[in-house]
Design a protein around this motif. Sequence first.
Motif, short mmCIF file in Angstrom:
data_model
loop_
_atom_site.label_atom_id
_atom_site.label_comp_id
_atom_site.label_asym_id
_atom_site.label_seq_id
_atom_site.Cartn_x
_atom_site.Cartn_y
_atom_site.Cartn_z
N VAL A 1 0.85 -1.18 0.00
CA VAL A 1 0.00 0.00 0.00
C VAL A 1 0.89 1.23 0.00
N HIS A 2 0.68 2.09 -0.98
CA HIS A 2 1.50 3.30 -1.11
C HIS A 2 0.59 4.51 -1.15
N THR A 3 0.70 5.37 -0.15
CA THR A 3 -0.03 6.63 -0.12
C THR A 3 0.93 7.73 0.32
N ALA A 4 0.48 8.96 0.19
CA ALA A 4 1.24 10.11 0.69
C ALA A 4 0.76 10.52 2.07
N MET A 5 0.00 9.67 2.73
CA MET A 5 -0.52 10.00 4.06
C MET A 5 0.61 10.23 5.05
N ALA A 6 0.53 11.32 5.78
CA ALA A 6 1.49 11.60 6.84
C ALA A 6 1.08 10.84 8.10
N GLU A 7 1.91 9.90 8.49
CA GLU A 7 1.70 9.19 9.75
C GLU A 7 2.31 10.04 10.86
N VAL A 8 1.45 10.68 11.62
CA VAL A 8 1.92 11.59 12.68
C VAL A 8 1.64 11.03 14.07
N GLY A 9 1.27 9.75 14.12
CA GLY A 9 0.96 9.12 15.40
C GLY A 9 -0.46 8.62 15.49
N VAL B 1 -10.94 9.34 4.51
CA VAL B 1 -10.67 9.65 3.11
C VAL B 1 -9.55 8.79 2.53
N THR B 2 -8.39 8.75 3.20
CA THR B 2 -7.32 7.90 2.67
C THR B 2 -7.64 6.43 2.92
N GLY B 3 -8.28 6.13 4.04
CA GLY B 3 -8.77 4.75 4.22
C GLY B 3 -9.75 4.38 3.13
N VAL C 1 -2.94 -0.88 -8.86
CA VAL C 1 -3.96 0.15 -9.15
C VAL C 1 -3.65 1.38 -8.31
N GLU C 2 -3.71 2.55 -8.92
CA GLU C 2 -3.66 3.81 -8.19
C GLU C 2 -4.97 4.54 -8.45
N ALA C 3 -5.72 4.79 -7.39
CA ALA C 3 -7.06 5.37 -7.55
C ALA C 3 -7.32 6.40 -6.47
N GLU C 4 -8.19 7.34 -6.78
CA GLU C 4 -8.61 8.37 -5.84
C GLU C 4 -9.94 8.00 -5.19
N TRP C 5 -10.23 8.66 -4.10
CA TRP C 5 -11.53 8.51 -3.45
C TRP C 5 -11.94 9.86 -2.88
N ARG C 6 -13.16 10.26 -3.12
CA ARG C 6 -13.70 11.52 -2.62
C ARG C 6 -14.94 11.26 -1.78
#
Length: 797
Positions: free
Chosen positions: A511-519, A562-564, A627-632
């Motif tokens: 799984v590859h996202t740009a989500m910032a894991e901040v804790g 959203v990222t989930g 697959v790379e896909a968006e979700w809104r």
Amino acid sequence: MASPSGTPTKITQGSPTKGVIGESTLRPDGTLKVTGEFAYSSDMWHEDMLWGQILRSTVAHAEIVSIDTSQALAMPGVYAVLTYDDLPTDVKNYGLEIQDTPVLAHGKVRHHGEPVALVAADHPETARRAAAKINVDYRELPVITDEASATAPDALLVHENRDDHHAGHVPHPNIVHRQPIVRGDVAAARERADVIVEGEYTFGMQDQAFLGPESGLAVPEEDGGVHLYIATQWLHSDLRQIAPVLGLPEDKVRMTLSGVGGAFGGREDLSMQIHACLLALRTGKPVKIVYNRFESFFGHVHRHPAKLHYEHGATKDGKLTHMKCRIVLDGGAYASASPAVVGNASSLSVGPYVVEDVDIEAIALYTNNPPCGAMRGFGAVQACFAYEAQMDKLAAKLGMDPVEFRRLNAMEQGTLLPTGQPVDSPAPVAELLRRVKAMPMPPERQWESSEGADVRQLPGGLSNTTHGEGVVRGVGYAVGIKNVGFSEGFDDYSTAKVRVEVVAGEPVATVHTAMAEVGQGGVTVHAQIARTELGVTQVTIHPADTQVGSAGSTSASRQTYVTGGAVKNSCELVREKVLEIGRRKFGSYHPAWATAELLLEGGKVVTDGGEVLSDLADVLEGETVEVEAEWRHRPTEPFDLRTGQGNGHVQYSFAAHRAVVEVDTELGLVKVIELACAQDVGKALNPLSVLGQIQGGTTQGLGVAVMEEIVVDPKTAKVRNPSFTDYLIPTILDTPTIPVDVLELADEHAPYGLRGIGEAPTLSSTPAVLAAIRNATGLELNRTPVRPEHLTGTQLS
């Protein structure tokens, strides 16, 4: 295993995938963090790197007469000294929404600690000493510190020649944004009221107080670009602001998330990102910048302090008739997220209650105080503090139980908000209040034992100031409403790339996202989603960077939603492709491949009836599916600038608290014994993480109730307590027992029915603590934080 040509078999008990949605899966980074082995951004190292240092203004408002860098440049070991005149392009400002923040001060400084010059040197101490040798001549100007000084007819303008999109609808250039909300007829409703209460409330400036100060490493690349390793909340937002200042296309500014030591909104804005990149590109060497704690207090935005005036009316049987309020938020010297904070504060200012007639105004000011922006709760925290105090005042005036009064007026699914938007998912406000009130009370006088007093359980704690004399118990309740996700027409989406392949004979998902894991635990939840949707055991979480589409900000309780949702969407598309491969390879062997609904579970392809058709590894042999896909989420719309009407929010979360405190009324000391919470989470994807989020948010609300405040001198606009010596945050000895009752009422519009949870407990914990202290002392207490002098009437210097 069932071979493709064999007879389908039933899946065996115990073979479903472990670590899926609904299980308390442990964090992959948890052990490293508690043992001190986790690599944070401040731990990064490059063999030939330089150290960057920022020179900051020593005054809050002044013209810059001159800057002399000659002594700094002459120092051995100094590679570069940069000022505003050295910036490489015509783009010299940045900002989240309004680009009003200069990379380096030009012409004048607008707040204490504003960046003025940069130094790169071969040792951090050399860089610090060189910065101290830069001579800046200031001509000080009067400071603007409050609404009176900001909007006076002869007030200096914090920003001359404003041309942003909010400038046309505000009554004064020193007002960043104004949002009224008008619905019904308040004057007529006021006539129907049997009781009316008013209150003036003051909310202090709170710091995010994350444990890892701002830091990052910029590495110049051979193609003329730069690679920035950075602790942030939103990689792509940083990229959008950084690239124009550097004069580079976005594809030449590569960004990778490094270890983040907490955020809470304080990393939404840029800090040292552009500065490190400028120095790296100027010197041709990697440059690392690490703030110390003192500098960190000046290097990021804080929670908006606020002045709030409220009026409520109610009938003698306890029904609310109307509400009027005016909320003034101090945004400080630059806009940051102030416009959005205004929108939240105004639209959520009524709280989780049914009030048909409202007259609301919220504004944010430009001042010379420290810039304020995003912090956990984002405008709703300040409003909740005020409206919950009002609920207690009304209940007392009517002689009603404060919880039952709230339940009588509680919103529910279908309620119209003051903006005219219906709440179209569960809103169990009354039930949360019932649950939190029904939770067992902590024992009385816990400090007493046969061996003597346990001072840790007393107000004052280990300072040993009291042994129970004059200690009074108080109980208070509060409930709040917080929006989830970005609002007011913002295109809030996220992207996820999911790949499935066979490695060493076993199917593995990446799984590859740009989500910032901040804790917040997104890296855990994303793996759970992949296991749930793809039926694989092994899931790799790719490091977050800008080589994949934006995941949006780790804020607004939106990432799991959203990222989930994006991870779930991409997994579903991957699953369809995998099954297409299986149909192509094995469809001729069994009719079930073509006719039945096929699922991936436990590393196998099964029918909806539980028959195993093949191992997933056999299907994927020789194949890689990506697959790379968006979700809104559902679209929202801006609030009308005249009436405040509009469907501005996408989802809401609710939490209720009961605080139990013990107060030494003679010494003015408070011990919070318990902060019980009931919260609806929609669906607990990881129950252990849910508990941690609720308890963490509760503790942050406790901090602003009784100890946390950035103190700004009203005459000079200088910060007086930029350290953890003088800015206090709760320790383990201050943190009470936090029992949690989790309710799961699914939101049909959200992935898995989940509801963003991280912010709501920060709202209601603060007013619950204040209510409990009022209950113990009988004092009005209309400000945060409560200090000893507020309880004893003795003013301390």
